[in-house]
Design a protein around this motif. Structure first.
Motif, PDB file in Angstrom:
ATOM      1  N   GLU A 169       1.003  -1.051   0.009  1.00  0.00           N
ATOM      2  CA  GLU A 169       0.017  -0.022  -0.137  1.00  0.00           C
ATOM      3  C   GLU A 169       0.820   1.312   0.061  1.00  0.00           C
ATOM      4  OE1 GLU A 169       0.145  -2.037   2.473  1.00  0.00           O
ATOM      5  OE2 GLU A 169      -1.404  -3.422   2.080  1.00  0.00           O
ATOM      6  N   ASN A 170       1.168   1.703  -1.224  1.00  0.00           N
ATOM      7  CA  ASN A 170       2.411   2.582  -1.237  1.00  0.00           C
ATOM      8  C   ASN A 170       1.639   3.856  -2.225  1.00  0.00           C
ATOM      9  OD1 ASN A 170       4.436   4.636  -1.440  1.00  0.00           O
ATOM     10  ND2 ASN A 170       5.995   2.884  -1.356  1.00  0.00           N
ATOM     11  N   ALA A 171       0.815   4.755  -1.602  1.00  0.00           N
ATOM     12  CA  ALA A 171       0.135   5.931  -2.464  1.00  0.00           C
ATOM     13  C   ALA A 171       1.198   6.667  -2.981  1.00  0.00           C
ATOM     14  CB  ALA A 171      -0.881   6.499  -1.663  1.00  0.00           C
ATOM     15  N   GLY A 172       2.457   6.757  -2.488  1.00  0.00           N
ATOM     16  CA  GLY A 172       3.417   7.757  -2.897  1.00  0.00           C
ATOM     17  C   GLY A 172       4.178   7.800  -4.033  1.00  0.00           C
ATOM     18  N   THR A 173       3.821   6.492  -4.814  1.00  0.00           N
ATOM     19  CA  THR A 173       4.656   6.054  -5.953  1.00  0.00           C
ATOM     20  C   THR A 173       3.654   6.043  -7.154  1.00  0.00           C
ATOM     21  OG1 THR A 173       4.209   3.812  -5.785  1.00  0.00           O
ATOM     22  CG2 THR A 173       6.258   4.612  -4.787  1.00  0.00           C
ATOM     23  N   THR A 174       4.273   6.055  -8.403  1.00  0.00           N
ATOM     24  CA  THR A 174       3.283   6.145  -9.554  1.00  0.00           C
ATOM     25  C   THR A 174       3.764   4.914 -10.605  1.00  0.00           C
ATOM     26  OG1 THR A 174       5.033   7.342 -10.722  1.00  0.00           O
ATOM     27  CG2 THR A 174       3.202   8.608  -9.591  1.00  0.00           C
ATOM     28  N   TRP A 175       3.073   4.543 -11.312  1.00  0.00           N
ATOM     29  CA  TRP A 175       3.151   3.377 -12.353  1.00  0.00           C
ATOM     30  C   TRP A 175       4.627   3.656 -12.971  1.00  0.00           C
ATOM     31  CZ3 TRP A 175       0.848  -0.837 -11.326  1.00  0.00           C
ATOM     32  CH2 TRP A 175      -0.387  -0.997 -10.618  1.00  0.00           C
ATOM     33  N   ASP A 176       4.968   4.817 -13.219  1.00  0.00           N
ATOM     34  CA  ASP A 176       6.369   5.016 -14.145  1.00  0.00           C
ATOM     35  C   ASP A 176       7.346   5.104 -13.240  1.00  0.00           C
ATOM     36  OD1 ASP A 176       5.604   7.489 -13.076  1.00  0.00           O
ATOM     37  OD2 ASP A 176       5.711   8.576 -14.882  1.00  0.00           O
ATOM     38  N   SER A 177       7.657   4.973 -11.909  1.00  0.00           N
ATOM     39  CA  SER A 177       8.365   4.888 -11.121  1.00  0.00           C
ATOM     40  C   SER A 177       8.575   3.720 -10.310  1.00  0.00           C
ATOM     41  CB  SER A 177       8.390   6.085 -10.272  1.00  0.00           C
ATOM     42  OG  SER A 177       7.308   6.203  -9.185  1.00  0.00           O
ATOM     43  N   ARG A 178       9.841   3.109  -9.856  1.00  0.00           N
ATOM     44  CA  ARG A 178       9.591   1.832  -9.115  1.00  0.00           C
ATOM     45  C   ARG A 178       9.526   2.321  -7.586  1.00  0.00           C
ATOM     46  NH1 ARG A 178      14.394  -1.679  -9.257  1.00  0.00           N
ATOM     47  NH2 ARG A 178      12.823  -3.423  -9.092  1.00  0.00           N
ATOM     48  N   ARG A 179       8.998   1.543  -6.791  1.00  0.00           N
ATOM     49  CA  ARG A 179       8.760   1.726  -5.295  1.00  0.00           C
ATOM     50  C   ARG A 179      10.104   1.505  -4.778  1.00  0.00           C
ATOM     51  NH1 ARG A 179       4.564  -2.038  -6.340  1.00  0.00           N
ATOM     52  NH2 ARG A 179       2.436  -0.983  -5.961  1.00  0.00           N
ATOM     53  N   PRO A 180      10.100   2.697  -3.707  1.00  0.00           N
ATOM     54  CA  PRO A 180      11.656   2.502  -2.724  1.00  0.00           C
ATOM     55  C   PRO A 180      11.640   0.912  -2.172  1.00  0.00           C
ATOM     56  CG  PRO A 180      10.191   4.283  -2.064  1.00  0.00           C
ATOM     57  CD  PRO A 180       9.377   3.576  -3.024  1.00  0.00           C
ATOM     58  N   GLU A 181      10.553   0.156  -1.889  1.00  0.00           N
ATOM     59  CA  GLU A 181      10.836  -1.305  -1.398  1.00  0.00           C
ATOM     60  C   GLU A 181      11.497  -1.992  -2.613  1.00  0.00           C
ATOM     61  OE1 GLU A 181       6.879  -0.096   0.375  1.00  0.00           O
ATOM     62  OE2 GLU A 181       8.103   0.631  -1.539  1.00  0.00           O
ATOM     63  N   GLU A 182      11.069  -1.784  -3.959  1.00  0.00           N
ATOM     64  CA  GLU A 182      11.774  -2.490  -4.985  1.00  0.00           C
ATOM     65  C   GLU A 182      13.050  -2.181  -5.105  1.00  0.00           C
ATOM     66  OE1 GLU A 182      10.126  -4.971  -6.589  1.00  0.00           O
ATOM     67  OE2 GLU A 182       8.537  -4.555  -5.373  1.00  0.00           O
ATOM     68  N   MET A 183      13.716  -0.657  -4.959  1.00  0.00           N
ATOM     69  CA  MET A 183      15.022  -0.429  -4.998  1.00  0.00           C
ATOM     70  C   MET A 183      15.834  -1.019  -3.965  1.00  0.00           C
ATOM     71  SD  MET A 183      14.696   3.123  -6.698  1.00  0.00           S
ATOM     72  CE  MET A 183      13.582   4.050  -5.634  1.00  0.00           C
ATOM     73  N   ARG A 184      15.365  -1.118  -2.751  1.00  0.00           N
ATOM     74  CA  ARG A 184      15.965  -1.800  -1.513  1.00  0.00           C
ATOM     75  C   ARG A 184      15.997  -3.091  -1.878  1.00  0.00           C
ATOM     76  NH1 ARG A 184      12.902  -0.882   4.012  1.00  0.00           N
ATOM     77  NH2 ARG A 184      11.264  -2.181   3.012  1.00  0.00           N
ATOM     78  N   ALA A 185      14.969  -3.878  -2.245  1.00  0.00           N
ATOM     79  CA  ALA A 185      15.307  -5.270  -2.585  1.00  0.00           C
ATOM     80  C   ALA A 185      16.431  -5.505  -3.441  1.00  0.00           C
ATOM     81  CB  ALA A 185      13.886  -6.019  -2.994  1.00  0.00           C
ATOM     82  N   ASP A 186      16.571  -4.628  -4.663  1.00  0.00           N
ATOM     83  CA  ASP A 186      17.527  -4.993  -5.625  1.00  0.00           C
ATOM     84  C   ASP A 186      18.658  -4.857  -4.734  1.00  0.00           C
ATOM     85  OD1 ASP A 186      15.819  -5.643  -7.704  1.00  0.00           O
ATOM     86  OD2 ASP A 186      15.919  -3.121  -8.752  1.00  0.00           O
ATOM     87  N   SER A 187      18.918  -3.793  -3.871  1.00  0.00           N
ATOM     88  CA  SER A 187      20.258  -3.585  -3.467  1.00  0.00           C
ATOM     89  C   SER A 187      20.644  -4.818  -2.323  1.00  0.00           C
ATOM     90  CB  SER A 187      20.227  -2.229  -2.584  1.00  0.00           C
ATOM     91  OG  SER A 187      21.473  -2.068  -1.912  1.00  0.00           O
ATOM     92  N   PHE A 188      19.755  -5.158  -1.718  1.00  0.00           N
ATOM     93  CA  PHE A 188      19.865  -6.188  -0.809  1.00  0.00           C
ATOM     94  C   PHE A 188      20.248  -7.465  -1.583  1.00  0.00           C
ATOM     95  CE2 PHE A 188      18.100 -10.363   0.919  1.00  0.00           C
ATOM     96  CZ  PHE A 188      18.412 -10.264   2.176  1.00  0.00           C
TER      97      PHE A 188
END
Length: 264
Positions: free
Chosen positions: A74-93
């Protein structure tokens, strides 16, 4: 886990986190998904079977991050044309799990690592894509951003062919391009089979294999269903039971008289 390369990542995740992992047939473009069982508070990670073993490993590590960080959707602060912060953090992990900086430095030492040969060695050692290897090499100070960018068009099969480890890459492809049932679930199914509670077909369905193949494997491993011999009693050994029907007759007579009295 230390700084050594992780070989069978699915098994490592299952053994260290108790998360069930499955490799499944999936639609084109799907790589991985994480699910939670709210009733049992258990987690399941599923990734697609693929001929790209490095991508499958990245997907497994990426989905593991979502579980460990308890990421919600439930992340209302992101849009379909940008990656969620959770996704970028998961990539880094995923990068740091698959190719830890200390492990990379221990492997390369003080040697130069700005050649394709060095890139191939890192990719083969840590079983990551050249793109992930390039990011790790830049972060460790072995290459500059320009070299990392230049390596973006290089893929693992090319390195494997050029530097003599294509046989290993084909073996990795064979492993990643097959379905795989969660180990704990499969172990429970085998125990149930031994107890005679489920047929071998149930195990074959879990493994997506022909019944004959699974039956042969179980037989060769000495795993057979338990046979239960029913013990039948002889009628002559049964105790004599005295049944008094007088009370039942009285009740039935009363019901009959009541029914006649009411005109029914």
């Amino acid at each position: 886990m230390g700084n050594q390369p992780l070989s069978d990542l699915a098994a490592v995740i299952e053994q260290t986190t108790r998360i069930d992992v499955a490799v499944l047939e999936s639609p084109e473009g799907e790589h991985g998904i994480t699910m939670q069982d709210p009733g049992r508070t258990g987690y399941y990670i599923a990734v697609a079977k693929t001929t790209n073993p490095m991508r499958q490993r990245s997907s497994l590590a990426h989905e593991l991050a979502h579980v460990l960080f308890e990421d919600g959707w439930e992340n209302a602060g992101t849009t379909w044309d940008s990656r969620r912060p959770e996704e970028m953090r998961a990539d880094s992990f995923a990068r740091h799990l698959l190719i830890p900086q200390d492990g990379l430095k221990a492997f390369l030492g003080e040697s130069r690592a700005d050649s394709e040969s060095a890139l191939s060695s890192v990719v083969q050692r840590f079983l990551v894509s050249p793109a992930i290897a390039g990011i790790a090499l830049e972060q460790a100070g072995y290459i500059d951003a320009r070299t990392k960018t230049a390596w973006k068009g290089i893929y693992a099969p090319r390195l494997a062919s050029r530097f003599g480890w294509m046989d290993q890459y084909r073996a990795l492809q064979s492993d990643s391009d097959r379905t795989r049932a969660p180990q704990r679930l499969l172990a429970r199914a085998v125990r149930a089979y031994e107890e005679g509670l489920v047929p071998a077909q149930a195990i074959a369905n879990l493994r997506n294999l022909p019944l004959e193949t699974v039956s042969n494997e179980l037989g060769e491993a000495g795993i057979t269903p338990k046979t239960v011999d029913a013990e039948w009693a002889d009628a002559s050994t049964l105790p004599t039971v005295s049944v008094d029907l007088d009370e039942l007759d009285a009740d039935l007579k009363g019901m009959w008289e009541d029914a006649r009295g009411s005109g029914e």
